[in-house]
Design an enzyme around this catalytic site. Sequence first.
Site, PDB file in Angstrom:
ATOM      1  N   GLY A 188       0.314   1.439 -11.855  1.00 41.13           N
ATOM      2  CA  GLY A 188       1.212   2.005 -10.845  1.00 41.13           C
ATOM      3  C   GLY A 188       0.525   3.110 -10.084  1.00 41.13           C
ATOM      4  N   ASN A 189       1.279   3.839  -9.283  1.00 37.75           N
ATOM      5  CA  ASN A 189       0.710   4.997  -8.592  1.00 37.75           C
ATOM      6  C   ASN A 189       1.770   6.088  -8.478  1.00 37.75           C
ATOM      7  OD1 ASN A 189       2.091   4.806  -5.877  1.00 37.75           O
ATOM      8  ND2 ASN A 189       1.132   2.785  -5.967  1.00 37.75           N
ATOM      9  N   ARG A 190       1.374   7.232  -7.919  1.00 31.69           N
ATOM     10  CA  ARG A 190       2.237   8.407  -7.987  1.00 31.69           C
ATOM     11  C   ARG A 190       3.220   8.535  -6.835  1.00 31.69           C
ATOM     12  NH1 ARG A 190      -1.766  13.246  -9.272  1.00 31.69           N
ATOM     13  NH2 ARG A 190       0.151  14.406  -8.874  1.00 31.69           N
ATOM     14  N   SER A 191       3.396   7.517  -6.035  1.00 27.42           N
ATOM     15  CA  SER A 191       4.354   7.615  -4.925  1.00 27.42           C
ATOM     16  C   SER A 191       5.766   7.829  -5.474  1.00 27.42           C
ATOM     17  CB  SER A 191       4.320   6.328  -4.096  1.00 27.42           C
ATOM     18  OG  SER A 191       5.401   6.316  -3.199  1.00 27.42           O
ATOM     19  N   ALA A 205       3.505   2.846  -1.013  1.00 30.92           N
ATOM     20  CA  ALA A 205       2.134   2.912  -1.536  1.00 30.92           C
ATOM     21  C   ALA A 205       1.892   1.610  -2.297  1.00 30.92           C
ATOM     22  CB  ALA A 205       1.977   4.118  -2.444  1.00 30.92           C
TER      23      ALA A 205
END
Length: 234
Positions: free
Chosen positions: A28-31, A99
Amino acid sequence: MINALAGCRVLVSAGPTFEDIDPVRFLGNRSSGKMGFAIAAAAVERGAQVCLVAGPVSLPTPVGVTRIDVRSAAQMHTAVMAQLSIEHSPCDAYIGAAAVADFTPQAFAGSKLKKMPGEDTLTLELVKTRDILAEVATHAQRPRLVVGFAAETDDVVAYARGKLQRKRLDLICANRVGVGATGFESDDNTLLVLGHEGFQRTLGPAAKTEIAGRLLDLISERLITERLVTERLR
Ligand code: CTP
């Protein structure tokens, strides 16, 4: 401007995407999704009909927004393309604030990956995802305005201008990430909006809700101007 977007359909993507590795793990990512949700709310405030394709975030749906929840980049691609292709209901603007993962695991392991005795490293094979934004910009039913986002840690203007050209966008909103208080999880942000013919405008630093309003004012101006030009040429 109240009702500046009356009669317009606006499609927004927001949040991260999660790319499943096995039944318990994902990339995943931090968006946080905050910017995209604020953009959807600002579009509704200006009278637009708004569809928000949201990655996995637990933010409340802005009043008046139609929300489609997705998890992966592939699901976001399917949902966005389906919205573009609704008959007799063209999208006027696409704002790609999500994102989206650039890569996804080549294969999903149906059962939990186990540590192998004696192996200290694990190699995951990743494949590129489809670029939703670039596909929207070249779609047969391309929205009149296609707006992308670029999160950069350095050389913000150069990288963002590159994406503007390469992905055939009308505008790109660049923000610097990984420095200071603004960025992914913050309530505040600064956006550098770049367009063709040297167009450049800085929005903020300000609350994401405030920036979303200013961005939507910019987008409304462009849609109105373009509509006037089209009508004059008819
Ligand atoms: N985007 C998309 N589909 C993808 C990847 C990105 O629609 N598969 C969109 C995002 O919604 C955003 C923009 O493209 O509007 C970001 O561009 P991208 O080239 O992915 O930027 P970065 O993630 O910063 O990638 P890079 O590593 O090239 O800097």
